[in-house]
Design a protein around this motif. Structure first.
Motif, PDB file in Angstrom:
ATOM      1  N   HIS A 268      42.896  31.647  43.008  1.00  0.00           N
ATOM      2  CA  HIS A 268      41.340  31.651  42.485  1.00  0.00           C
ATOM      3  C   HIS A 268      41.236  31.543  41.072  1.00  0.00           C
ATOM      4  CE1 HIS A 268      41.451  33.876  46.520  1.00  0.00           C
ATOM      5  NE2 HIS A 268      40.544  33.235  46.448  1.00  0.00           N
TER       6      HIS A 268
ATOM      7  N   LEU B  42      41.125  41.813  41.868  1.00  0.00           N
ATOM      8  CA  LEU B  42      41.325  40.540  41.305  1.00  0.00           C
ATOM      9  C   LEU B  42      42.889  40.793  40.975  1.00  0.00           C
ATOM     10  CD1 LEU B  42      41.080  37.592  40.572  1.00  0.00           C
ATOM     11  CD2 LEU B  42      40.175  38.380  38.344  1.00  0.00           C
TER      12      LEU B  42
ATOM     13  N   TRP C   5      35.094  37.272  37.774  1.00  0.00           N
ATOM     14  CA  TRP C   5      34.365  38.223  38.850  1.00  0.00           C
ATOM     15  C   TRP C   5      33.531  37.494  39.705  1.00  0.00           C
ATOM     16  CZ3 TRP C   5      37.500  42.060  39.211  1.00  0.00           C
ATOM     17  CH2 TRP C   5      38.032  42.633  38.289  1.00  0.00           C
ATOM     18  N   LEU C   6      33.532  38.135  40.872  1.00  0.00           N
ATOM     19  CA  LEU C   6      32.559  37.943  41.688  1.00  0.00           C
ATOM     20  C   LEU C   6      30.845  38.469  41.252  1.00  0.00           C
ATOM     21  CD1 LEU C   6      34.079  38.279  45.023  1.00  0.00           C
ATOM     22  CD2 LEU C   6      33.503  36.063  44.109  1.00  0.00           C
TER      23      LEU C   6
ATOM     24  N   ARG D  93      28.174  41.369  41.394  1.00  0.00           N
ATOM     25  CA  ARG D  93      28.200  42.592  41.685  1.00  0.00           C
ATOM     26  C   ARG D  93      27.540  42.929  43.036  1.00  0.00           C
ATOM     27  NH1 ARG D  93      31.138  46.581  38.830  1.00  0.00           N
ATOM     28  NH2 ARG D  93      31.640  45.858  36.809  1.00  0.00           N
TER      29      ARG D  93
ATOM     30  N   SER E  45      32.071  49.130  47.013  1.00  0.00           N
ATOM     31  CA  SER E  45      31.066  47.715  47.145  1.00  0.00           C
ATOM     32  C   SER E  45      30.662  47.795  45.684  1.00  0.00           C
ATOM     33  CB  SER E  45      29.982  47.794  48.090  1.00  0.00           C
ATOM     34  OG  SER E  45      30.310  47.707  49.346  1.00  0.00           O
TER      35      SER E  45
ATOM     36  N   ALA F 244      40.659  47.556  47.988  1.00  0.00           N
ATOM     37  CA  ALA F 244      40.074  46.434  48.812  1.00  0.00           C
ATOM     38  C   ALA F 244      39.568  46.734  50.262  1.00  0.00           C
ATOM     39  CB  ALA F 244      41.069  44.892  48.651  1.00  0.00           C
TER      40      ALA F 244
ATOM     41  N   ARG G  85      34.877  46.825  40.592  1.00  0.00           N
ATOM     42  CA  ARG G  85      36.024  45.688  40.201  1.00  0.00           C
ATOM     43  C   ARG G  85      37.399  46.431  39.735  1.00  0.00           C
ATOM     44  NH1 ARG G  85      31.794  42.177  36.468  1.00  0.00           N
ATOM     45  NH2 ARG G  85      30.800  41.065  38.183  1.00  0.00           N
TER      46      ARG G  85
ATOM     47  N   LYS H 172      42.310  40.686  48.701  1.00  0.00           N
ATOM     48  CA  LYS H 172      42.446  40.389  47.208  1.00  0.00           C
ATOM     49  C   LYS H 172      42.105  38.680  46.834  1.00  0.00           C
ATOM     50  CE  LYS H 172      45.726  43.936  46.503  1.00  0.00           C
ATOM     51  NZ  LYS H 172      47.427  43.971  46.178  1.00  0.00           N
ATOM     52  N   ARG H 173      41.443  38.716  45.685  1.00  0.00           N
ATOM     53  CA  ARG H 173      41.635  37.272  45.109  1.00  0.00           C
ATOM     54  C   ARG H 173      42.647  37.273  44.212  1.00  0.00           C
ATOM     55  NH1 ARG H 173      37.666  36.083  41.928  1.00  0.00           N
ATOM     56  NH2 ARG H 173      37.073  38.165  41.673  1.00  0.00           N
TER      57      ARG H 173
ATOM     58  N   ASP I  55      36.061  44.572  44.624  1.00  0.00           N
ATOM     59  CA  ASP I  55      36.499  43.290  44.321  1.00  0.00           C
ATOM     60  C   ASP I  55      37.789  43.511  43.622  1.00  0.00           C
ATOM     61  OD1 ASP I  55      36.752  40.673  43.520  1.00  0.00           O
ATOM     62  OD2 ASP I  55      34.902  40.838  42.002  1.00  0.00           O
TER      63      ASP I  55
END
Length: 475
Positions: free
Chosen positions: A467, A244, A471-472, A474, A216, A237, A219, A265-266, A242
């Protein structure tokens, strides 16, 4: 030979020790099942179980680092082998995924009695082979053209043209080859510190206990395609990273493999040759923990995206590289895929011999690809653990040929070719359904079972480029 379960445990313990991870972790792992479960004279079940278990146990080690507690990990060999054939079992809206193999791909006998395997699933590889052979896009025409040629000459000329072709060798012939000699003694995975950085603990776990998982807040930039690298990203993932996926519009893709390996995944698109996209890439890099890439050794250096440049730009990065034949030796820059490496390094010949002779025989799964995928994920997590404990930037390297050498070192399974095939109907208990951007998917559940943080894919597979390249948060 020793039992498959002890073989798996020994192989995993060796990987674990070489990676410098805490030995106490091994007490929390349970392995079940034994070879042969698929028709092969090689210990494919042990290789599947050991590589997949290494990645699952590494996730548990990161969880212990972050939470202070260990959790039980279990991997069943039958389940691991099903996941090693995940692309075969994929169903989209209840139907098998479309065939992705080109009609002329496969094995052919040459005029000298040798064999070559053509990999023509990418259009530019297909067109290049047809130009080289001067024939039509028809299997019979290709067979006639190759019947006039020598296998290793076709392989050499194809390599010089940047194509994906391999001549079949026996183990004895491969062992004499300069590339085999360059790899001799190498483990399947190498982990090297390539830069200085202070120890970097992972970010705090989410307050929501249901959302908290081993990776969690971490990245991953995934620049890979086809099977091995994408399986690694899919695994990271599944443990909460996260991930990408970064592709480009000009790069060919194989749709069923995108569907199968993009779970969790994105997906964005960047062309690193474009100045604006390169700036976006570097912005992403500064926020990344892991870069996962499978370009030929040296291919990304010219774009400023190689391991040394990444370590300078982002101290503490974990850079993970996959190659076909290894990062050193005369074939370091050669293109290759699982089926070609199996052919070139002796597996197709050895399986045919074990079956009494006849045409070359492949392994019953893309074993080198899938094992490499889980070893890449294992290496990434091992380096994250080492980064937290010691600091530094790290480079993880895996090659399909090194994985083949590892599998070969596990020995042979007497009467292994007599094992039954594993059909879709035989693994119903290992399947799950998921929504996706392509329809409802039927897929193999992850075989690495963590008791407290079960592996799962929160995000669905989506079409490439869905997408934004960002980044999302954290948290």
């Amino acid at each position: 030979m020793e039992s498959a379960s002890s073989l798996s445990a020994a192989a995993l313990a060796s990987l674990w020790q070489d990676a410098g991870l805490p030995g106490e972790a091994l007490a929390h792992l349970r392995l079940s099942g034994s070879d042969p479960l698929l028709p092969s004279s090689f210990a494919v079940g042990a290789a599947a179980q050991a590589s997949l278990a290494a990645s699952a146990l590494a996730a548990a080690a990161l969880w212990q680092l972050r939470s202070g507690s260990w959790q039980p990990v279990a991997v069943d060999m039958r389940h691991a082998l099903a996941e090693f054939r995940s692309e075969r079992y994929l169903r989209v809206d209840g139907r098998p995924a479309p065939e992705f193999h080109d009609s002329i791909a496969g094995l052919y006998r040459c005029g000298d009695g040798g064999w070559v395997r053509l990999h023509t699933n990418f259009p530019h590889h297909r067109d290049g082979v047809l130009r080289l052979l001067g024939c039509a896009h028809e299997r019979d025409a290709v067979a006639v053209a190759l019947a006039q040629l020598r296998a290793e000459e076709v392989e050499r000329e194809a390599a010089e043209a940047g194509l994906a072709v391999a001549a079949m060798r026996s183990f004895e012939a491969w062992d004499r080859h300069p590339q085999a000699q360059a790899l001799r003694g190498w483990p399947p995975l190498t982990l090297e510190r390539i830069g200085e950085a202070p120890p970097a603990a992972p970010p705090p776990l989410p307050d929501d206990a249901e959302a908290a998982r081993p990776l969690s807040g971490l990245r991953v930039l995934d620049l890979t395609r086809i099977i091995a690298g994408p399986v690694a990203g899919r695994t990271l993932a599944a443990h909460g990273a996260d991930v990408l996926l970064v592709t480009a519009a000009h790069l060919p893709a194989i749709a069923p493999l995108v569907i199968d390996t993009s779970r969790g995944k994105r997906s964005c698109q960047l062309d690193l040759r474009d100045a604006e996209d390169a700036r976006t890439w570097h912005k992403l890099l500064h926020g990344a923990d892991v870069v996962l890439q499978a370009y030929r050794p040296g291919a990304l250096e010219g774009l400023g995206a190689g391991p040394a440049a990444a370590a300078r730009a982002r101290p503490g990065i974990v850079y993970v590289s996959l190659s076909a034949y290894g990062h050193a030796g005369p074939w370091a820059g050669r293109r290759g895929f699982d089926s070609l490496v199996q052919t070139a390094t002796g597996f197709n010949h050895a399986e045919a011999e074990a079956g009494g002779g006849g045409a070359p025989r492949p392994l019953p799964a893309q074993v080198l690809d899938h094992a490499a995928g889980y070893l890449l994920a294992f290496g990434a997590m091992a380096a994250l653990w080492r980064r937290a404990a010691e600091g530094g930037s790290w480079h993880v390297r895996v090659s399909l040929a090194q994985v083949g050498q590892w599998l070969r070192g596990m020995g042979r399974i007497p009467q292994g070719l007599a094992a039954p095939e594993q059909r879709f109907e035989d693994i119903g208990d290992l399947l799950m359904t998921l929504p996706s951007g392509f329809g409802e998917l039927t897929v193999v559940r992850h075989a690495g079972q963590l008791a407290q943080t079960p592996a799962r894919w929160v995000l669905p597979s989506v079409p490439l480029g869905t997408h934004a390249a960002e980044w999302l948060p954290r948290g």
